[in-house]
Design a protein around this motif. Structure first.
Motif, PDB file in Angstrom:
ATOM      1  N   THR A 112      11.871   4.739  10.107  1.00 41.28           N
ATOM      2  CA  THR A 112      11.379   6.026   9.630  1.00 41.28           C
ATOM      3  C   THR A 112      11.098   6.955  10.806  1.00 41.28           C
ATOM      4  OG1 THR A 112      10.330   4.970   7.738  1.00 41.28           O
ATOM      5  CG2 THR A 112       9.559   7.166   8.305  1.00 41.28           C
ATOM      6  N   PHE A 133       0.842  -1.191   0.000  1.00 39.33           N
ATOM      7  CA  PHE A 133       0.000   0.000   0.000  1.00 39.33           C
ATOM      8  C   PHE A 133       0.883   1.248   0.000  1.00 39.33           C
ATOM      9  CE2 PHE A 133      -4.355  -1.523   1.044  1.00 39.33           C
ATOM     10  CZ  PHE A 133      -4.063  -2.865   1.055  1.00 39.33           C
ATOM     11  N   GLY A 134       0.330   2.325  -0.513  1.00 41.60           N
ATOM     12  CA  GLY A 134       1.032   3.593  -0.405  1.00 41.60           C
ATOM     13  C   GLY A 134       1.683   4.091  -1.675  1.00 41.60           C
ATOM     14  N   ASP A 137      -3.465   7.661   5.675  1.00 40.89           N
ATOM     15  CA  ASP A 137      -4.318   6.503   5.419  1.00 40.89           C
ATOM     16  C   ASP A 137      -4.125   5.369   6.419  1.00 40.89           C
ATOM     17  OD1 ASP A 137      -1.829   5.622   4.639  1.00 40.89           O
ATOM     18  OD2 ASP A 137      -2.260   5.733   2.492  1.00 40.89           O
ATOM     19  N   ASN A 141      12.009  12.306   6.677  1.00 45.72           N
ATOM     20  CA  ASN A 141      12.099  10.850   6.829  1.00 45.72           C
ATOM     21  C   ASN A 141      13.368  10.289   6.191  1.00 45.72           C
ATOM     22  OD1 ASN A 141      11.487  11.230   4.189  1.00 45.72           O
ATOM     23  ND2 ASN A 141       9.528  10.193   4.234  1.00 45.72           N
ATOM     24  N   ASP A 142      14.261  11.155   5.782  1.00 43.40           N
ATOM     25  CA  ASP A 142      15.524  10.669   5.227  1.00 43.40           C
ATOM     26  C   ASP A 142      16.674  11.568   5.663  1.00 43.40           C
ATOM     27  OD1 ASP A 142      17.526   9.445   3.892  1.00 43.40           O
ATOM     28  OD2 ASP A 142      16.765   9.804   1.877  1.00 43.40           O
ATOM     29  N   GLN A 178      -1.272  -3.778   9.528  1.00 42.14           N
ATOM     30  CA  GLN A 178      -2.489  -4.335   8.942  1.00 42.14           C
ATOM     31  C   GLN A 178      -2.536  -5.841   9.157  1.00 42.14           C
ATOM     32  OE1 GLN A 178      -3.644  -2.774   4.983  1.00 42.14           O
ATOM     33  NE2 GLN A 178      -1.551  -2.028   5.013  1.00 42.14           N
ATOM     34  N   GLN A 233      10.820   9.805   0.152  1.00 47.05           N
ATOM     35  CA  GLN A 233      11.679   9.086   1.087  1.00 47.05           C
ATOM     36  C   GLN A 233      13.056   8.817   0.485  1.00 47.05           C
ATOM     37  OE1 GLN A 233       9.466   5.689   2.504  1.00 47.05           O
ATOM     38  NE2 GLN A 233       8.501   6.958   4.071  1.00 47.05           N
ATOM     39  N   GLY A 234      13.611   9.814  -0.134  1.00 47.90           N
ATOM     40  CA  GLY A 234      14.986   9.715  -0.593  1.00 47.90           C
ATOM     41  C   GLY A 234      15.179   8.927  -1.864  1.00 47.90           C
ATOM     42  N   ALA A 286       3.765   4.473   8.182  1.00 45.12           N
ATOM     43  CA  ALA A 286       4.069   5.639   9.002  1.00 45.12           C
ATOM     44  C   ALA A 286       4.002   6.909   8.165  1.00 45.12           C
ATOM     45  CB  ALA A 286       5.463   5.496   9.610  1.00 45.12           C
ATOM     46  N   THR A 345      15.763   5.505   5.581  1.00 46.65           N
ATOM     47  CA  THR A 345      14.952   4.709   4.655  1.00 46.65           C
ATOM     48  C   THR A 345      15.543   3.313   4.547  1.00 46.65           C
ATOM     49  OG1 THR A 345      16.294   5.448   2.809  1.00 46.65           O
ATOM     50  CG2 THR A 345      14.348   6.742   3.307  1.00 46.65           C
ATOM     51  N   PHE A 398      -1.803   3.218   6.495  1.00 41.45           N
ATOM     52  CA  PHE A 398      -1.154   2.032   5.928  1.00 41.45           C
ATOM     53  C   PHE A 398       0.324   1.954   6.307  1.00 41.45           C
ATOM     54  CE2 PHE A 398      -4.590   2.466   2.599  1.00 41.45           C
ATOM     55  CZ  PHE A 398      -5.341   1.430   3.131  1.00 41.45           C
TER      56      PHE A 398
END
Lengths: 482, 828
Positions: free
Chosen positions: B335, A172-173, B719, B569-570, B309, A463-464, B723, B341, B721
């Motif tokens: 993260t 997902f995502g 959402d 996040n990186d 999930q 994310q890089g 982080a 990552t 799903f």
């Protein structure tokens, strides 16, 4: 409404605007707004977030209609005719075929005995493509489409496989194809969203909204699911008792006050907000007009097999044509349920016949209608599920077929696709693709290519990493091109 | 050779020039001037200080000569047989041509290298290896607070000194402080997620005390709504939702975790404990807990890792999805806490950061020994019953009534049979009956109470299964022993699972066995390195260079729209560099170990940021900075930020006077358009809550992963799903449709209109100003006031019916306009 008071205010506002915001944020559009049109009812012409963007190279197709057969239709009952399988019906599949493979429901009902189709196949058209008796209408369009028998997928459970077919990943995502396409190309439609989703059948597709999600792309690009009944878009109708006039007056006041704030703060997001309200207002009238089929001729309705006011796949096919006519970039139709394990509601006899009847006339009509109106050359039509079915039977209440990812059939028509072609071959049992295999990533690359997008260049940094629809894969299926 | 920058071009030209001149003349190759720059440009990335692929580094001549796992690099004087030249020329049998997957060196460059080797590979004897470590892997050291040239610049704390020092360098002045109304609204929205009341605005505007601002900050930090606002921030990262996801998306009960986060932030649980409990609350010694802490708390906190999930689809391989959950835990951990990552290393060694695939699976091993969590059609495990807490009184009352009605209906079908039995009882049998039964038999069946019916029936057919099950349940409900509240928690298996590296991340292709272990590029792991508790302690270890920076950066991002490190996040080598590295390090050290005060305090961090002059600046766009600093990275002003999805709803509720301030509890169901729930695979019902629960803060809205509430989703709520460490701020027509037409927003407008009409204002002009203040916390300017007067006049003239109807309708339109303004859904 232009009282002297307002005129003087306008002059002040205008002066402030030019003194504070002389900095290229759609200033021309705003200047005209602050001129004679300030506080007038004319819709302002501000930047559209879906403004069309140039493709990477000349596109063969402008729009796409993707008919998603959710659940995984059996290619062996529809397109991929295997007399040998009929001959060997009931015999165990040679071990060499299944060694090292994994299947869904492996422990319980998964069968190893071959199952020959009970359908009658005939060759059709100039191309001589085989189509079974379940698709009489579709048999009539084989010379307008390219059948690809050698499609391959990676994941064999519905939800992840459907995600994979839509986003190139089972996780997902990730953004869906429609989101990537509107991100890359914008949309020609000023009055409707660029990516629209229509649904029909017994239930929603597994996984729901993530199938048309925007993932890490801006949410502007997510598919907008029209509903089969009631409002085609959520909250599209004004609240009860609010007339069109009042709604317009409300939006006018919002616009004027937003403009005043824009002057005060200089924040360009406010211009986007103003144009979003204008689009919303236009959608309130354009979307109901879109679903109102009263302007369609009896002949057209009959061609599709649309019944008055009854939600159906056929109706959605007709809506799809109307959407691309209005410049919507990406239309996706989902129809359920193609799952045919042999259990209740999913047997290969009555249930399968019903779902075939659900789609056959509508999809054939769509191709014919697009062609007759000269729209097919600019519209790519894609048909397929998330995977196909095994040559072996699966024994539940009745005999069905299990999920199969090594070979299944999809078809393509229109914009840039070679008409009347059968591409790819499977072995004599229909188990493996033995010629021109086309993996999901390849299909994605090919679809993007037809729309004028290079799948390696359509990237988004997240994310890089630069992400793309095809991840690190994707070879063009060049034989598909006209 | 790719030439992208002018510097590189000139360097390349210089190199070529040098070659053109030196080669024919056969002058000796100069290592420092010619060879080292060549190696640095093309080889150091993989064979330098930060990474040594194939165990090879070439950042000194000695290292290059020594070689790596494939053998000796070269022997001086023998270039043609050297591994180095074979690799560079691509003539080796097994080693790909270097630089790997990059254009090869030019012929001239290869010749140069070979010549250097053949000439004896001379290099300075004291050549030092590169020591440059990527900045984020170096422990932050509290930097000196910069001295400013302009002593008069507005500073309230060291944050401003760092910001101003940079602005002074760029010769940019700061923006003026925002006016008081804007400041108070900003503080309220940022700290508690609700706007201030007009009375609060007035009080603040008139408060002449020097510390008026600080007082407000303290008040807000002490408000229980602070935990709701910042709890949601953390829940984004924790990927919280109230359903299982995937295709079935069945509901789950884990709201105790949500409430725990809110409560923990409200009492400012230090971040180290906050972290340890969430990662390993099931493994800590309960006697180590702070006073007045329930032993359940750390257990509930482990819900962090249960927000994965669960796939309940038939026919799946449960192991596949268990593995997915474990990987999700690894990815979320890295993260959220490391800003790295690592997911890249799931399938191969990280291309850019010093994280090997093996290390990925070492982290994986920490999370791999947890009990099954219910994939497939199995029963979910790791469910914690909360003693003494039962499902909501409403839910229980509902079940009680239903069970009672159902039992009575059932018993009434047996009425005639019971009556017949009673009539046929012998005197002897009758005397043996218990007194209460005999008493209950006195009235006729139709006259009996349910209790009497139950008593008699129990004597008539004590072993009727259908009666018994209902009767027992009803007795339980009446006794008040109904269903316990539960929440999902982590529990470790008695014996750890074996963990393997998966080839290409495919769980069907296990390779070498791995043991739990941390990342070698970071600080060493203390203790036995065997379970999540060790990992949790490693995370908050003072030697950890990343976590404190990553957290303060994400807090900063909430206040300014983007982090000091934009790629929140990186923090790896592909991430962006901090705009203010010293400020980031100062904040990180201050957060972890302030000079005074308690360490790891979120509230201290918030206080520090919001009391800075930097934070208090006006957000008005400064055209003169449009080219110098278009993205406002230097913070020479504040930034207007569209409110988060939840705050949009909560503010509208607040303005309309409807908001329920109730904290915590099971999820609620505010109205949403029909048909949303049918979009998922499983069609579920959404019965809109009535009463107070209709108007709770959006944090409490039941979040279905497959079919999230549209008013939240449309405004970019995450959402659930994976982080989410940074929300998008989209701006779409669907948002306009929601605010204009959605039932709940229309209800808000109706209440808002009533509230304004009832207010004791002298006239409508005053009423307009008042409505404006309720919504935007400031008074309208002349343009705004006039436009709204015009709208009211227009609407009053247009509406039909009696005076009160006309006024109600006109004011409803006014309310709708105000609730739809860009400024209403923006923090300025």
């Amino acid at each position: 409404m232009n009282t002297p008071d307002i005129n003087s205010l306008r002059a002040t506002t205008r002066r402030q605007f030019f003194s504070r915001c002389g900095m290229g944020l759609g200033s021309i559009a705003l200047a005209s707004l602050l001129g004679d049109n300030l506080f007038a009812a004319d819709a302002p012409k501000l930047a559209n977030p879906f403004a069309p963007k140039a493709p990477h190279f000349p596109a063969r197709a402008k729009n796409i209609i993707y008919l998603f057969m959710a659940g995984g239709p059996s290619q062996l009952e529809l397109f991929d005719y295997k007399p040998k399988l009929v001959e060997l019906n009931g015999q165990p599949i040679p071990q060499s075929f299944i060694e090292g493979k994994r299947f869904a429901f492996m422990s319980s009902s998964h069968g190893t005995k071959l199952l020959g189709t009970r359908r009658t196949f005939k060759q059709h058209g100039q191309s001589g493509a085989w189509v079974s008796d379940l698709f009489p209408h579709t048999a009539g369009i084989v010379d307008d489409i390219s059948l690809v028998h050698s499609c391959q997928a990676t994941l064999f459970n519905h939800a992840p496989a459907k995600l994979f077919m839509n986003t190139g990943s089972g996780q997902f995502g990730r953004p869906s194809m429609g989101a990537w396409v509107t991100y890359g190309l914008g949309s020609e439609s000023q009055d409707l969203p660029g990516f629209v989703v229509l649904q029909s059948g017994s239930r929603g597709p597994r996984g729901g909204a993530v199938n048309w999600g925007s993932g890490f792309l801006p949410t502007t690009h997510q598919g907008v699911p029209f509903r089969s009944g009631g409002d085609p878009i959520l909250d599209l109708s004004s609240p009860k008792g609010i007339s069109t006039t009042k709604q317009r007056q409300t939006i006018d006041a919002i616009r004027d006050l937003n403009l005043a704030r824009l002057v005060e703060t200089g924040d360009p997001e406010i211009t986007t907000r103003i144009s979003a309200y204008e689009m919303a207002y236009r959608m309130q009238s354009s979307a109901p007009e879109l679903i109102d089929l009263s302007g369609e001729s009896e002949a057209t309705l009959k061609l599709y097999g649309v019944e008055k006011d009854k939600p159906s796949f056929a109706r959605n096919c007709l809506l799809a044509r109307r959407l691309v006519e209005r410049g919507v970039r990406f239309v996706q139709l989902y129809h359920t349920n193609w799952d045919s394990h042999g259990g209740p509601g999913e047997n290969l006899q009555g249930d399968f016949e019903k779902v075939c009847r659900d789609v056959d006339q509508g999809q054939a009509a769509l191709v014919k209608d697009l062609k007759a109106r000269g729209l097919l050359k600019d519209t790519l039509v894609v048909w397929g599920g998330e995977f196909g079915r095994t040559p072996m039977g699966e024994n539940r209440d009745t005999t069905g077929r299990n999920h199969h990812i090594d070979a299944f059939t999809m078809w393509f028509a229109g914009g840039g696709v070679k008409a009347g072609q059968v591409l790819g071959k499977t072995d004599e049992l229909g188990f493996n693709s033995v010629q021109d295999p086309a993996h999901v990533h390849d299909i994605h690359a090919t679809i993007l290519h037809l729309l004028g997008l290079d799948h390696k260049k359509l990237t988004f940094r997240f994310q890089g990493r630069d992400f793309r629809l095809t991840d690190v894969h994707g070879e063009l299926v060049k034989k598909l091109f006209a | 050779m790719s030439i992208r920058s002018p510097q590189r071009l000139s360097r390349a030209l210089a190199l070529l020039g040098a070659l053109a001149l030196t080669a024919p003349l056969s002058a000796a190759v100069d290592y420092l001037r010619e060879v080292k720059p060549l190696l640095a440009e093309h080889c150091y990335k993989c064979h330098g200080a930060s990474q040594q692929k194939g165990d090879l580094r070439v950042d000194t001549a000695a290292f290059a000569q020594k070689g790596g796992e494939n053998g000796v690099g070269f022997k001086p004087g023998q270039s043609s047989t050297s591994l180095l030249m074979q690799a560079v020329r691509g003539t080796h049998d097994t080693i790909s041509q270097m630089p790997y997957k990059k254009p090869p060196l030019s012929e001239a460059q290869m010749t140069l290298l070979a010549k250097w080797i053949d000439e004896g590979a001379s290099a300075p004897a004291d050549e030092k290896p590169e020591t440059t470590k990527h900045w984020a892997f170096v422990l932050p050291v509290r930097p000196e607070i910069p001295k400013l040239v302009n002593q008069k610049a507005p500073t309230t704390n060291p944050i401003d000194a760092f910001i101003l020092a940079r602005l002074e360098k760029e010769k940019i002045s700061t923006a003026p402080e925002a006016d008081r109304a804007t400041l108070l609204r900003r503080l309220n929205l940022d700290l508690i997620g609700l706007p201030p009341t007009p009375e609060e605005v007035d009080a603040f505007a008139n408060d002449q005390r020097a510390d008026a601002y600080e007082r407000v900050v303290e008040q807000l930090l002490a408000s229980p709504h602070y935990g709701e606002r910042w709890g949601r921030w953390w829940l984004d990262a924790a990927r919280y939702a109230d359903s299982n996801g995937y295709s079935i998306d069945a509901p789950r009960q884990i709201w105790k975790y949500r409430d725990w986060v809110v409560a923990a932030l409200n009492r400012d649980l230090p971040f180290d404990q906050f972290t340890i409990w969430q990662l390993a609350g099931d493994l800590i010694e309960t006697n180590s807990l702070p006073p007045r802490t329930s032993a359940l708390e750390p257990l509930i906190a482990t819900g962090f890792n249960r927000n994965t999930q669960v796939n309940q689809e038939g026919g799946i391989d449960p192991e596949q999805f268990r593995v997915e959950s474990v990987m999700d835990r690894v990815n979320t951990f890295s993260t959220v806490f490391l800003g790295l990552t690592v997911a890249c290393a799931q399938c191969h060694d990280h291309k850019f950061d010093p994280i090997s695939q093996k290390e990925y699976y070492q982290l994986y091993a920490f999370f791999n020994s947890t009990i099954e969590d219910g994939h497939g059609k199995g029963v979910p495990s790791g469910v914690l019953e909360i003693p003494g807490e039962v499902e909501s009184p409403e839910a229980i009352q509902k079940e009680l009534t239903e069970t009672r009605d159902e039992l009575e209906r059932y018993l009434d079908t047996k009425g005639s049979a019971v009556t017949k039995w009673e009539q046929e009882l012998t005197e002897d049998q009758r005397t043996k009956l218990r007194a209460n039964v005999k008493a209950a038999m006195k009235p006729a069946w139709s006259e009996r109470t349910l209790a009497q019916k139950r008593a008699v029936y129990a004597a008539f057919k004590p072993n009727d299964g259908e009666f018994k099950s209902r009767n027992t349940r009803l007795t339980e409900l009446e006794k008040g022993t109904p269903k316990r509240v539960t929440t999902l928690v982590m529990r470790e298996l008695p014996q750890p699972r074996e963990s393997h590296l998966f080839i290409k991340g495919d769980f069907t292709r296990p390779s070498d066995k791995v043991q739990p272990g941390a990342l070698s590029a970071m600080h060493a792991l203390q203790g036995s390195a065997s379970n999540r508790l060790d990992l949790a302690r490693w995370t908050v270890d003072p030697a950890n260079p990343l976590t404190a920076r990553v957290i303060v950066n994400r807090v900063w991002q909430q206040y300014f729209g983007r982090g000091l490190v934009e790629t929140e996040n990186d923090f790896g080598t592909q991430g962006s560099l901090p705009t203010h590295p010293e400020l980031l390090d100062w904040l990180a050290t201050e957060f972890r170990q302030p000079n005074a005060d308690t360490p790891w305090s979120f509230k201290n961090l918030h206080r520090l940021i919001v009391t800075s002059a930097t934070y208090r600046q006006s957000s008005r766009v400064r055209p003169e900075l449009a080219t110098v600093d278009p993205l406002n990275k230097l913070r020479a002003r504040q930034t207007r930020l569209r409110l988060d999805a939840e705050v949009i709803r909560d503010s509208a509720l607040f303005t309309s006077g409807l908001l329920s301030p109730k904290l915590g509890g099971p999820p609620v169901y505010p109205p949403q358009p029909d048909g949303v729930m049918t979009l998922g695979q499983s069609k579920r019902e959404w019965k809109a809550s009535t009463g107070e629960d209709r108007h709770r803060r959006a944090l409490y809205t039941h979040f279905w992963r497959a079919t999230p509430h549209p008013a939240l989703a449309v405004f970019d709520a995450p959402d659930g799903f994976s982080a989410c460490t940074r929300r998008l701020r989209s701006n779409t027509p669907l948002q306009a449709l929601t605010l204009l037409n959605d039932q709940q927003f229309y209800e808000f407008a109706e209440s808002f209109a009533v509230r304004v009409m009832k207010s004791p204002a002298k006239n409508d002009d005053e009423r307009i100003a008042q409505a404006f203040r309720l919504c935007l916390s400031r008074s309208p300017n002349q343009v705004e006031q006039t436009r709204l007067q015009q709208l009211l006049a227009q609407q009053l003239a247009q509406e039909k019916g009696d005076e009160s109807t006309r006024r109600r309708e006109a004011w409803k339109t006014m309310a709708r306009v105000l609730l739809n303004l860009d400024e209403t859904i923006t923090r300025e």
